[in-house]
Design a protein around this motif. Structure first.
Motif, mmCIF file in Angstrom:
data_model
loop_
_atom_site.group_PDB
_atom_site.id
_atom_site.type_symbol
_atom_site.label_atom_id
_atom_site.label_comp_id
_atom_site.label_asym_id
_atom_site.label_seq_id
_atom_site.Cartn_x
_atom_site.Cartn_y
_atom_site.Cartn_z
ATOM 1 N N LEU A 105 1.750 8.453 6.039
ATOM 2 C CA LEU A 105 0.824 7.397 5.644
ATOM 3 C C LEU A 105 0.304 6.628 6.846
ATOM 4 O O LEU A 105 -0.899 6.529 7.062
ATOM 5 C CB LEU A 105 1.510 6.455 4.659
ATOM 6 C CG LEU A 105 0.619 5.453 3.941
ATOM 7 C CD1 LEU A 105 -0.425 6.174 3.106
ATOM 8 C CD2 LEU A 105 1.449 4.511 3.073
ATOM 9 N N TYR A 145 10.969 -2.569 -1.346
ATOM 10 C CA TYR A 145 10.221 -1.794 -2.324
ATOM 11 C C TYR A 145 10.943 -0.471 -2.553
ATOM 12 O O TYR A 145 11.272 0.234 -1.585
ATOM 13 C CB TYR A 145 8.798 -1.522 -1.835
ATOM 14 C CG TYR A 145 7.970 -2.762 -1.663
ATOM 15 C CD1 TYR A 145 7.626 -3.554 -2.755
ATOM 16 C CD2 TYR A 145 7.522 -3.156 -0.406
ATOM 17 C CE1 TYR A 145 6.874 -4.706 -2.597
ATOM 18 C CE2 TYR A 145 6.755 -4.303 -0.241
ATOM 19 C CZ TYR A 145 6.444 -5.071 -1.340
ATOM 20 O OH TYR A 145 5.699 -6.209 -1.188
ATOM 21 N N THR A 175 8.533 8.903 -4.744
ATOM 22 C CA THR A 175 7.565 9.844 -4.180
ATOM 23 C C THR A 175 7.134 10.861 -5.232
ATOM 24 O O THR A 175 7.695 10.939 -6.329
ATOM 25 C CB THR A 175 8.161 10.574 -2.972
ATOM 26 O OG1 THR A 175 9.172 11.483 -3.439
ATOM 27 C CG2 THR A 175 8.783 9.598 -1.980
ATOM 28 N N TRP A 193 -0.312 -1.433 -4.880
ATOM 29 C CA TRP A 193 0.550 -1.798 -6.007
ATOM 30 C C TRP A 193 0.824 -3.294 -5.890
ATOM 31 O O TRP A 193 1.095 -3.805 -4.799
ATOM 32 C CB TRP A 193 1.863 -1.032 -5.967
ATOM 33 C CG TRP A 193 1.724 0.454 -6.066
ATOM 34 C CD1 TRP A 193 1.236 1.306 -5.120
ATOM 35 C CD2 TRP A 193 2.072 1.266 -7.183
ATOM 36 N NE1 TRP A 193 1.265 2.599 -5.550
ATOM 37 C CE2 TRP A 193 1.778 2.615 -6.829
ATOM 38 C CE3 TRP A 193 2.619 1.019 -8.444
ATOM 39 C CZ2 TRP A 193 2.006 3.686 -7.693
ATOM 40 C CZ3 TRP A 193 2.858 2.088 -9.305
ATOM 41 C CH2 TRP A 193 2.536 3.397 -8.939
ATOM 42 N N LYS A 214 12.165 0.811 0.970
ATOM 43 C CA LYS A 214 11.370 0.419 2.131
ATOM 44 C C LYS A 214 11.261 -1.097 2.233
ATOM 45 O O LYS A 214 10.993 -1.788 1.249
ATOM 46 C CB LYS A 214 9.968 1.015 2.023
ATOM 47 C CG LYS A 214 9.920 2.538 2.109
ATOM 48 C CD LYS A 214 10.264 3.022 3.516
ATOM 49 C CE LYS A 214 10.039 4.509 3.658
ATOM 50 N NZ LYS A 214 10.304 4.969 5.054
ATOM 51 N N TRP A 252 0.847 -1.194 0.000
ATOM 52 C CA TRP A 252 0.000 0.000 0.000
ATOM 53 C C TRP A 252 0.880 1.241 0.000
ATOM 54 O O TRP A 252 1.647 1.469 0.939
ATOM 55 C CB TRP A 252 -0.897 -0.020 1.236
ATOM 56 C CG TRP A 252 -1.820 1.144 1.370
ATOM 57 C CD1 TRP A 252 -2.707 1.606 0.453
ATOM 58 C CD2 TRP A 252 -1.963 1.987 2.524
ATOM 59 N NE1 TRP A 252 -3.400 2.690 0.939
ATOM 60 C CE2 TRP A 252 -2.964 2.938 2.214
ATOM 61 C CE3 TRP A 252 -1.356 2.031 3.784
ATOM 62 C CZ2 TRP A 252 -3.369 3.925 3.117
ATOM 63 C CZ3 TRP A 252 -1.752 2.998 4.685
ATOM 64 C CH2 TRP A 252 -2.749 3.935 4.358
ATOM 65 N N ALA A 253 0.795 2.038 -1.078
ATOM 66 C CA ALA A 253 1.569 3.273 -1.213
ATOM 67 C C ALA A 253 0.772 4.237 -2.085
ATOM 68 O O ALA A 253 1.121 4.502 -3.239
ATOM 69 C CB ALA A 253 2.939 2.987 -1.810
ATOM 70 N N VAL A 306 10.253 2.990 -3.616
ATOM 71 C CA VAL A 306 9.053 3.818 -3.718
ATOM 72 C C VAL A 306 9.460 5.204 -4.205
ATOM 73 O O VAL A 306 10.203 5.916 -3.519
ATOM 74 C CB VAL A 306 8.340 3.921 -2.358
ATOM 75 C CG1 VAL A 306 7.077 4.759 -2.478
ATOM 76 C CG2 VAL A 306 8.020 2.530 -1.811
ATOM 77 N N ASN A 337 0.328 7.387 -2.402
ATOM 78 C CA ASN A 337 0.858 8.651 -2.887
ATOM 79 C C ASN A 337 2.158 8.481 -3.670
ATOM 80 O O ASN A 337 2.842 9.468 -3.961
ATOM 81 C CB ASN A 337 1.078 9.606 -1.711
ATOM 82 C CG ASN A 337 -0.222 9.917 -0.987
ATOM 83 O OD1 ASN A 337 -1.169 10.410 -1.587
ATOM 84 N ND2 ASN A 337 -0.277 9.588 0.299
ATOM 85 N N ALA A 338 2.490 7.250 -4.018
ATOM 86 C CA ALA A 338 3.708 6.992 -4.785
ATOM 87 C C ALA A 338 3.462 7.207 -6.277
ATOM 88 O O ALA A 338 2.370 6.961 -6.788
ATOM 89 C CB ALA A 338 4.184 5.566 -4.540
ATOM 90 N N VAL A 354 6.300 2.178 -7.896
ATOM 91 C CA VAL A 354 6.811 1.240 -6.901
ATOM 92 C C VAL A 354 7.454 0.067 -7.631
ATOM 93 O O VAL A 354 6.815 -0.551 -8.499
ATOM 94 C CB VAL A 354 5.697 0.723 -5.961
ATOM 95 C CG1 VAL A 354 6.276 -0.292 -4.970
ATOM 96 C CG2 VAL A 354 5.039 1.878 -5.208
ATOM 97 N N ASP A 387 5.460 6.363 1.769
ATOM 98 C CA ASP A 387 5.436 6.705 0.345
ATOM 99 C C ASP A 387 5.747 8.179 0.123
ATOM 100 O O ASP A 387 5.352 8.774 -0.881
ATOM 101 C CB ASP A 387 4.088 6.332 -0.287
ATOM 102 C CG ASP A 387 2.916 7.084 0.335
ATOM 103 O OD1 ASP A 387 3.141 7.896 1.261
ATOM 104 O OD2 ASP A 387 1.772 6.859 -0.103
#
Length: 649
Positions: free
Chosen positions: A266, A96, A100, A81, A108, A48-49, A98, A51-52, A55, A262
């Protein structure tokens, strides 16, 4: 070219529940899962990201390159994602990458990873929690052992320092090695449960595990997930319950962790008045965000389901419930009602307790570490409570330790520190904690909190333990306190087991063992532990003699024990009021020679038909110095109760 294939474990309903904060099994969906797609074995990744911008999965399989394995964003706006990478298997290292909105690349680790590396910027490992359990008998009947009407005596353990076979601070015993030594010890000592200080993955040893980065990963310091399961399995096979410390209150700001996952706030609250902890320099979860609630409640479910944990002791609940916790005026904002209650945190805890008790019923326990007088903490949610099974009795702990620090001559001025708990002990379901927090940071070990010379210190601690084990409520004792560890707890080394070569330390250990067995074997001490009918003061006001007398009562009318504490270092001939037609016998004496005491026998030397202490009859008894004595009411004149015997290995 993207070598990631489209794949999903999420249904539309999964996504709906996740966004509503009602998905409690996210570990079945998020993270890294070994699957087969079109006849090809590989790993499905999801994270779960929202605002990325992009990814990618990076790892030892692609030289940590963020260009080759780019995940797909779901079409539904969930911020998830996901994708499938062929050919990967167990043990693959990954993170991951990520990107931004600003174009920064954050590396991450996976919030749902089941295993992590052991280094500062640890990567995640593709892993599994498959294990062939052998604790079916325990699991089928554990509701009896975890019930509020069962004896619950907990041994709190920090796995890195309970026992070591090396002076190297980075060399630990494996979970399986710990099982070999811990299980027979707990069984012999008579504790009903162990509580492990956090065993979720954490980067910094001095945090003792309370600064967690891998919430779904058993720390690899001591081995694999299966190694931890083996330890829990062995404890269960031997009739010992397992409680895990759980930390939904905060998390550290490590670059590979949850902080600004992200590039946005978050998991944590954006407002630093709600999102930053000034004491621990860590970040506070945003309990009002549905996806965060799903993450945390799923995490609780994960440890209860996958690891067969019997309970969760929830850390730092006071800090969660109070907006002004450790904050000065102007550093916090009142809620909509103008007070200091964190309404979002309260609602989260209510939902957490509702969810886990609905899933597991009374077979598990939730326990709050909470030091304020927050109301209805262990009352049902449907009655306006927070829904915990138990709460740590911090007031009892502070009052008791403060009293035993006083010299015998000064105790009459502090007499009611030991009686005050009876004013509120049935307001909640309490567990009496003598925990790790009381033996660190210059507070001294328990034995050195006691007043007097060495003999008096040990006598005081023996009497304190009698008071604790016979007081209403569940029990918790930190490792080392059972044999009188003399130095403060040091998380970098083993307990001082060599002290057991000295009779006074061995005697204290024997006393705790015998108290555990007495507590477990005599239902009077636990079946009414949360019921007002289970306790009665007989003498609460003898300030000059520092004597306390109370009765513990069972379900049956004649099932009664009397506890007498003589907390001065002198022998007393003491007269006690009792009911007509009752006869009494000594069953426990903390001054017994086998416990390191002075071996004064607490003989009942006179029974009189004389009214005393508002009772129609009296007995006279010789009270040993600085001691706790336990009497049992005989069921009839021919009844002869044997004194508790020392349990042999």
């Amino acid at each position: 070219m993207n070598s990631v294939k489209t794949y999903t474990l999420f249904t539309d309903h999964d996504v709906y529940l996740f966004k509503e904060g009602k998905h409690y099994k996210l570990y079945d969906k998020f993270g890294a899962h070994s699957v087969e797609k079109d006849g090809v074995q590989g790993v499905y990744f999801s994270v779960w990201a929202p605002n990325a911008k992009k990814v990618s999965v990076i790892g030892n399989f692609n030289n940590w390159n963020d260009k080759d394995h780019i995940l797909f964003p779901r079409w539904d706006g969930s911020g998830i994602w996901e994708g499938f990478i062929a050919g990967l298997t167990w043990g693959t290292l990954y993170k991951y990458a990520v990107e931004t909105e600003r174009g920064d690349i954050l590396e991450k680790s996976d919030p749902y990873a089941l295993s992590w590396e052991q280094n500062l910027q640890a990567a995640s490992l593709v892993s599994t929690t498959w294990y062939e359990w052998g604790d079916e008998q325990w699991m089928e009947s554990r509701w009896k052992n975890n019930s509020l009407k069962a004896p619950i005596s907990v041994y709190e353990i920090h796995l890195a320092s309970w026992l070591r076979e090396s002076d190297d601070p980075k060399r630990f015993l494996n979970y399986r090695d710990i099982a070999e030594k811990l299980v027979p010890y707990i069984k012999e000592m008579g504790f009903t449960h162990v509580e492990f200080m956090p065993i979720m993955e954490y980067p910094y040893d001095p945090s003792w595990g309370y600064q967690i980065t891998g919430f779904y990963a058993a720390t690899s310091r001591f081995g694999s997930p299966q190694d931890l399961m083996f330890l829990i399995d062995e404890l269960h096979k031997n009739g010992i319950g397992v409680i895990l410390d759980w930390v939904p209150s905060h998390f550290p700001g490590d670059a590979n962790g949850l902080h600004r996952f992200d590039g946005s706030y978050l998991y944590e609250h954006e407002d630093p008045r709600k999102g930053f902890h000034p004491d621990w320099k860590s970040y506070i979860f945003n309990y009002g965000r549905n996806e965060v609630k799903s993450f945390l409640i799923s995490n609780a479910m994960f440890w209860l389901e996958r690891y067969h944990a019997d309970g969760l002791r929830v850390d730092a609940v006071t800090s969660m419930l109070h907006l002004d916790y450790s904050r000065n005026e102007g550093e916090w904002e009142p809620n909509i009602y103008g007070d200091n209650v964190n309404l979002e945190a309260k609602a989260f805890l209510q939902e957490f307790n509702t969810a886990v008790y609905k899933e597991f019923g009374e077979s598990i326990i939730t326990i709050a570490e909470e030091s304020s007088d927050f109301p209805l903490l262990t009352k049902p949610v449907h009655d306006g409570g927070v829904g915990f099974g138990m709460k740590w009795m911090m007031g009892w702990m502070h009052d008791t330790l403060d009293y035993f620090k006083e010299t015998p001559d000064a105790r009459k001025f502090h007499h009611h520190k030991l009686t005050f708990a009876s004013m509120y002990m049935y307001n909640e379901n309490y567990m009496m904690p003598l925990s790790h927090d009381e033996v660190v940071h210059g507070k001294a070990s328990l034995i050195y909190k006691m007043s007097g010379d060495e003999w008096q210190k040990f006598a005081n601690l023996r009497a304190l333990y009698v008071y604790m084990y016979t007081h209403p409520g569940a029990k918790l004792l930190f490792m080392g306190d059972e044999f009188g560890q003399t130095s403060e707890w040091n998380f970098t080394q083993s307990l001082d087991w060599h002290l057991l070569q000295y009779p006074v330390h061995k005697g204290l250990q024997t006393l705790v063992k015998d108290l555990n067995h007495l507590y477990r074997n005599e239902s009077v001490f636990y079946e009414n532990q949360f019921d007002k009918n289970g306790f009665e003061w007989i003498e609460a006001d003898d300030l000059d003699n520092s004597v306390y007398i109370y009765a513990r009562k069972g379900k049956k009318k004649d099932d009664v024990f009397m506890v007498i504490l003589n907390l001065k270092p002198i022998v007393l001939d003491y007269k006690i009021g009792v009911n007509a037609g009752t006869h009494w016998e000594v069953v426990f004496n903390s001054d017994d020679g086998k416990y390191g005491g002075s071996a004064v026998e607490p003989d009942i030397f006179k029974e009189q038909q004389e009214e005393w202490m508002n009772h129609p009859k009296s007995i006279s008894i010789k009270l040993p110095p600085l001691a706790g004595v336990i009497l049992r009411q005989k069921k009839d004149k021919s009844y002869k109760l044997q004194r508790i015997k020392q349990h042999k290995k």
